[in-house]
Motif scaffolding. Sequence first.
Motif, PDB file in Angstrom:
ATOM      1  N   UNK A 239      46.146  40.138  29.314  1.00 31.51           N
ATOM      2  CA  UNK A 239      44.861  39.612  29.771  1.00 31.51           C
ATOM      3  C   UNK A 239      43.862  40.691  30.139  1.00 31.51           C
ATOM      4  N   UNK A 240      44.194  41.965  29.907  1.00 34.23           N
ATOM      5  CA  UNK A 240      43.252  43.042  30.179  1.00 34.23           C
ATOM      6  C   UNK A 240      42.144  43.079  29.128  1.00 34.23           C
ATOM      7  N   UNK A 241      42.373  42.446  27.997  1.00 33.84           N
ATOM      8  CA  UNK A 241      41.350  42.222  26.977  1.00 33.84           C
ATOM      9  C   UNK A 241      41.472  40.768  26.541  1.00 33.84           C
ATOM     10  N   UNK A 242      40.355  40.169  26.182  1.00 35.08           N
ATOM     11  CA  UNK A 242      40.354  38.750  25.785  1.00 35.08           C
ATOM     12  C   UNK A 242      39.827  38.525  24.380  1.00 35.08           C
ATOM     13  N   UNK A 243      39.008  39.450  23.890  1.00 38.14           N
ATOM     14  CA  UNK A 243      38.371  39.302  22.581  1.00 38.14           C
ATOM     15  C   UNK A 243      38.625  40.571  21.775  1.00 38.14           C
ATOM     16  N   UNK A 244      39.098  40.404  20.552  1.00 46.93           N
ATOM     17  CA  UNK A 244      39.355  41.532  19.659  1.00 46.93           C
ATOM     18  C   UNK A 244      38.296  41.545  18.563  1.00 46.93           C
ATOM     19  N   UNK A 245      37.633  42.692  18.399  1.00 51.30           N
ATOM     20  CA  UNK A 245      36.690  42.875  17.312  1.00 51.30           C
ATOM     21  C   UNK A 245      37.035  44.156  16.566  1.00 51.30           C
ATOM     22  N   UNK A 246      36.484  44.284  15.355  1.00 56.31           N
ATOM     23  CA  UNK A 246      36.732  45.501  14.589  1.00 56.31           C
ATOM     24  C   UNK A 246      35.541  45.781  13.699  1.00 56.31           C
ATOM     25  N   UNK A 247      35.679  46.784  12.838  1.00 55.45           N
ATOM     26  CA  UNK A 247      34.542  47.226  12.049  1.00 55.45           C
ATOM     27  C   UNK A 247      34.248  46.407  10.820  1.00 55.45           C
ATOM     28  N   UNK A 248      35.232  45.636  10.317  1.00 59.02           N
ATOM     29  CA  UNK A 248      35.029  45.011   9.013  1.00 59.02           C
ATOM     30  C   UNK A 248      35.541  43.581   8.911  1.00 59.02           C
ATOM     31  N   UNK A 249      35.959  42.981  10.013  1.00 59.51           N
ATOM     32  CA  UNK A 249      36.277  41.555  10.025  1.00 59.51           C
ATOM     33  C   UNK A 249      35.092  40.849  10.669  1.00 59.51           C
ATOM     34  N   UNK A 250      34.457  39.987   9.938  1.00 61.03           N
ATOM     35  CA  UNK A 250      33.186  39.430  10.388  1.00 61.03           C
ATOM     36  C   UNK A 250      33.413  38.167  11.213  1.00 61.03           C
ATOM     37  N   UNK A 251      34.250  38.320  12.239  1.00 61.20           N
ATOM     38  CA  UNK A 251      34.606  37.198  13.109  1.00 61.20           C
ATOM     39  C   UNK A 251      35.223  37.760  14.378  1.00 61.20           C
ATOM     40  N   UNK A 252      35.406  36.894  15.358  1.00 58.94           N
ATOM     41  CA  UNK A 252      36.065  37.251  16.609  1.00 58.94           C
ATOM     42  C   UNK A 252      37.491  36.721  16.600  1.00 58.94           C
ATOM     43  N   UNK A 253      38.377  37.430  17.284  1.00 58.24           N
ATOM     44  CA  UNK A 253      39.735  36.919  17.510  1.00 58.24           C
ATOM     45  C   UNK A 253      39.986  36.925  19.007  1.00 58.24           C
ATOM     46  N   UNK A 254      40.590  35.856  19.485  1.00 57.70           N
ATOM     47  CA  UNK A 254      40.823  35.714  20.913  1.00 57.70           C
ATOM     48  C   UNK A 254      42.289  35.425  21.204  1.00 57.70           C
ATOM     49  N   UNK A 255      42.754  35.904  22.348  1.00 65.76           N
ATOM     50  CA  UNK A 255      44.057  35.551  22.887  1.00 65.76           C
ATOM     51  C   UNK A 255      45.216  35.627  21.929  1.00 65.76           C
ATOM     52  N   UNK A 256      46.034  34.578  21.876  1.00 63.51           N
ATOM     53  CA  UNK A 256      47.231  34.579  21.026  1.00 63.51           C
ATOM     54  C   UNK A 256      46.921  34.797  19.550  1.00 63.51           C
ATOM     55  N   UNK A 257      45.788  34.295  19.084  1.00 66.06           N
ATOM     56  CA  UNK A 257      45.433  34.517  17.687  1.00 66.06           C
ATOM     57  C   UNK A 257      45.212  35.988  17.379  1.00 66.06           C
ATOM     58  N   UNK A 258      44.626  36.717  18.322  1.00 69.58           N
ATOM     59  CA  UNK A 258      44.419  38.153  18.134  1.00 69.58           C
ATOM     60  C   UNK A 258      45.745  38.894  18.139  1.00 69.58           C
ATOM     61  N   UNK A 259      46.643  38.510  19.050  1.00 65.69           N
ATOM     62  CA  UNK A 259      47.959  39.156  19.106  1.00 65.69           C
ATOM     63  C   UNK A 259      48.730  38.915  17.814  1.00 65.69           C
ATOM     64  N   UNK A 260      48.692  37.694  17.298  1.00 65.34           N
ATOM     65  CA  UNK A 260      49.380  37.385  16.046  1.00 65.34           C
ATOM     66  C   UNK A 260      48.826  38.220  14.894  1.00 65.34           C
TER      67      UNK A 260
END
Length: 343
Positions: A239-260
């Motif tokens: 829970x130290x981060x909640x939203x994952x972003x990167x340089x070339x994926x044109x969307x947000x990933x959150x929580x369990x979906x980002x971990x997967x």
Amino acid sequence: MAALGDPIGIDERTVLVAGQELDLVHGRPDVANALVHRTGETLVLVDTGVTEPFREALREAAGRVGPWSRVLLLTTHGHPDHVGNNDLADLLGVPAEHYVPAADLGQMRDPVAYWVRAFERVAGLGVLPAPPREAAEHIVSLFRPLRPFGATTRTYEERPPERIRIGSLRFGGWTFADGAVRVLRSQGHCAGHVIVHLRDSGVLHLSDEANGPCGPMPDADQLKIQSALGSAARLLEEGAAAVLTDGHTFALRRGPGAVSHLDRMLDQAAALHAAALALAGGPGPVRPDAFTEGCAEAATALGVTGANPNPLFTAMMAVNLLRELGLRPGSDAPGAPWSRPRP
């Protein structure tokens, strides 16, 4: 799918500005995503992409998250698709600071030489559209105008190094805006790469560490890429981060979906290394063209993707895998066989 310059809202003071994919056939550069964030009176820009339309999209996004009275521009690494509009920081009419990784200054000053080196490694594999220098000059020309430096540009390394604790993990790097912005050294995708954590928005921006499980660049470090992915997964799980972003994926990933997503890339890395080991496991030298073909088949079967996947990208990745397995080319000749040095 988001179009070039589309703002993807994260919260009322944080926007991911979407880039675009590379299209060599039609002469279109790839453009990396950029983050626009406000903390207090500071506008934080993480990368600036390239092209005039993207520059205008950054200006518009900056207007969405205001008000602000100073600018902090953070460059994650020196590749052209991330640095083309860096002079924008000095044109916004307020005091500005801009930081870049010291290890990437060379490629920012002379991107053609950097890409010549990258392309020379795959010159004998039949994937280059032209000789290395001609191919490098053409590809870099797609990113004009390229403005990687501004009046306020400095290197991160001019600041004292800090030990940064986020959740249960410790990082080396630098903090800004009273600790609200953390720049963490990762150095996997290329020699100077950093990732950025926005404390108050819970955003962890991996930039190009998330391009795929195995980097293609000559200064990439596979172990550091995978370490960065594992650390990101831990921060999201805690829970130290909640939203994952990167340089070339044109969307947000959150929580369990980002971990997967991160776990899937780490699984792909292990499987791809296993496939590479099988391809190079014979007693004799390894032909890099046959090895590259086998790696391409394995990557397809595993569903391995990355930014702008294409035969050139795959060949560059395959050469890195050969080196990771401890093999070395028998000579400097293009397409020379590789073998494992004897202890």
